[in-house]
Design an enzyme around this catalytic site. Structure first.
Site, PDB file in Angstrom:
ATOM      1  N   ASP A   1      -7.235 -11.297 -18.426  1.00  0.00           N
ATOM      2  CA  ASP A   1      -6.973 -12.527 -19.280  1.00  0.00           C
ATOM      3  C   ASP A   1      -5.644 -12.616 -19.447  1.00  0.00           C
ATOM      4  O   ASP A   1      -4.808 -11.937 -20.181  1.00  0.00           O
ATOM      5  CB  ASP A   1      -7.898 -12.660 -20.390  1.00  0.00           C
ATOM      6  CG  ASP A   1      -7.782 -13.780 -21.332  1.00  0.00           C
ATOM      7  OD1 ASP A   1      -6.993 -14.861 -20.930  1.00  0.00           O
ATOM      8  OD2 ASP A   1      -8.515 -14.200 -22.123  1.00  0.00           O
TER       9      ASP A   1
ATOM     10  N   HIS B   1       0.758  -1.250   0.021  1.00  0.00           N
ATOM     11  CA  HIS B   1       0.063   0.053   0.015  1.00  0.00           C
ATOM     12  C   HIS B   1       0.844   1.297  -0.037  1.00  0.00           C
ATOM     13  O   HIS B   1       0.330   2.291   0.050  1.00  0.00           O
ATOM     14  CB  HIS B   1      -0.990   0.053   1.161  1.00  0.00           C
ATOM     15  CG  HIS B   1      -2.176  -0.613   0.896  1.00  0.00           C
ATOM     16  ND1 HIS B   1      -3.134  -0.304  -0.104  1.00  0.00           N
ATOM     17  CD2 HIS B   1      -2.741  -1.575   1.859  1.00  0.00           C
ATOM     18  CE1 HIS B   1      -4.125  -1.341   0.310  1.00  0.00           C
ATOM     19  NE2 HIS B   1      -4.172  -2.044   1.057  1.00  0.00           N
TER      20      HIS B   1
END
Length: 457
Positions: free
Chosen positions: A394, A163
């Site tokens: 994908d 983060h």
């Protein structure tokens, strides 16, 4: 067998997960000398160096290539992607810089004797946690990837990113780039690595440390599905109440109505779990993406923590009506956009940040009251990932059937994402264990939500 300690349960469900190989992936091109020191923004500076984890589950198709070929494709494309996102292959140097040393990231190959259907029939967060990198595997890495093979041939990709320089929008930018590089047929959009630090220069903040306070209580997570038809029903109910009032008139969003219902039922569960009666006050912090709300707008490809929370407060002793909670959310975001978002620039940004931090400290002071005092403050934090293309990534063997993020750090959090059909909302709710028992049985909640239904492959 890998077992990870969990704050969620003392009886973590274990799946047989064997680590096959741990590979260090480095950028395909060395980082130029003039880019070796990466400057963090002020908002990055305020962010803790902890990892957020997202796992994507890919069903097996008969035409798929072998696990080793898939893994090699991921290696090569990740190496090329890291040459564009070169700070991720470096190491945090101090509070305001990353040393872009091209030391690389861990790519962990693993396998499990479980089938993907075992995971998706009744998703269990204790089991899902086993897909995350361990503390030892993360070490001082800013990025860790785990690629797991199921016995049925299906696969899972876990992305564990710090983060410190990554918000959810940056995660999406990284994954979009990685999949495009993996395909090799489309032009690659370059990430914007300079705008954040230019708009929000890092500053010395005495006494400030970017850390996160973990809960000392046992907490647990549950998954709920709000189908599109149920959300429309909830919208109509809330909108009819709003229209009866001569105040702010608007069409509530699906995120607003779902979040209001979860917040209301979580507060009810909090009250019911207490042994004493007292006034209850609650604050909901909602994360806002600053990119589209600046003038001029910040590119979506800008890397960094370009989010900031705004607060919505409930102070009444009795439960506030759903439509009132939705109204407060809408007023809160409107006030934030009109009064604060535009001020997040350069020197003005530092002033707004410091004022906001001061306000937050004052708010959190109320959280230290004990239940026998006049009032009690209950704080919730929400992030909405709706409209992000989480099920579109994908890597050349099809799109994921499901993705999830496991929260094993803090309680009282709500994460929202689109359902697979795009019209509903999937909610991951984390509460203290004694409150979750009441929450997951709340009849008002279950009128609109399904508790952890099977994910269809």
């Amino acid at each position: 067998m890998v077992k990870q300690n969990s704050n969620n349960s003392n009886n973590c469900e274990i799946i047989k997960l064997e680590t096959l190989n741990t590979i260090v992936i480095k950028p395909s091109k060395p980082t130029p000398p003039h880019l070796k020191t990466f400057k963090l923004s002020l908002l990055d500076q305020l962010s803790p160096n902890i990892h957020g984890n997202t796992t994507f589950f890919y069903p097996n198709h008969s035409s798929d290539s072998s696990f080793s070929r898939k893994s090699k494709l991921l290696h090569n494309s990740l190496s090329q992607t890291l040459s564009l996102f070169y700070p991720l292959a470096g190491r945090v140097q101090d509070a305001t810089t990353i040393n872009c040393t091209d030391d690389g990231v861990f790519f962990i190959e693993s396998q499990t004797t479980s089938n993907l259907s075992d995971i998706l029939t009744n998703p269990n967060f204790n089991t899902l946690e086993c897909f995350l990198p361990t503390t030892q595997e993360k070490q001082n890495m800013l990025l860790v990837i785990r690629f797991t093979l199921f016995s049925c041939g299906s696969t899972a990709i876990t992305v564990s990113l710090t983060h410190k320089i990554v918000d959810f929008n940056t995660l999406i930018t990284f994954l979009t780039t990685w999949t495009v590089v993996c395909g090799g047929t489309q032009p690659v959009s370059l990430p914007d690595l300079t705008t954040a630090a230019t708009l929000f220069p890092a500053r010395e903040i005495p006494g400030m440390s970017a850390s996160i306070k973990t809960s000392t209580k046992i907490f647990t997570s549950r998954r709920f599905i709000f189908e599109a038809s149920k959300i429309e029903e909830l919208k109509r109910k809330i909108k009819s109440k709003i229209e009866c009032q001569n105040e702010l008139q608007f069409h509530p969003s699906r995120v607003e109505v779902v979040l209001a219902l979860i917040w209301k039922c979580a507060l009810s569960a909090s009250s019911r779990s207490k042994t004493t009666s007292f006034k209850q006050r609650s604050i909901l912090f909602q994360a806002v993406n600053l990119r589209p709300r600046m003038d001029p707008t910040i590119p979506e490809t800008a890397v960094g923590n370009l989010v900031w929370p705004f607060a919505v407060t409930v102070e009444e002793e009795s439960h506030v009506a759903l439509h009132e909670m939705v109204k407060r959310m809408r007023k809160g975001i409107m006030e934030f956009i009109e009064k604060k978002a535009e001020k997040f620039k350069e020197e003005g940004g530092f002033k707004v940040v410091m004022e906001s931090l001061k306000e937050r400290v004052e708010i959190l002071k109320g959280n230290n009251k004990n239940e026998n005092e006049e009032g009690s403050l209950v704080i919730y934090k929400c992030s909405s990932w709706c409209k992000f293309p989480l099920l579109e990534f994908d890597f050349e063997w099809g799109k994921p059937v499901w993705s999830c993020s496991v929260n094993n750090l803090v309680s009282n959090t709500i994460a929202l994402m689109d359902t697979k059909d795009g019209g509903g909302v999937e909610a991951f709710v984390t509460l203290d264990e004694d409150e979750m028992g009441f929450f997951e049985q709340d009849q008002e909640l279950l009128q609109y939500a399904l508790l952890n239904p099977t994910i269809i492959i």
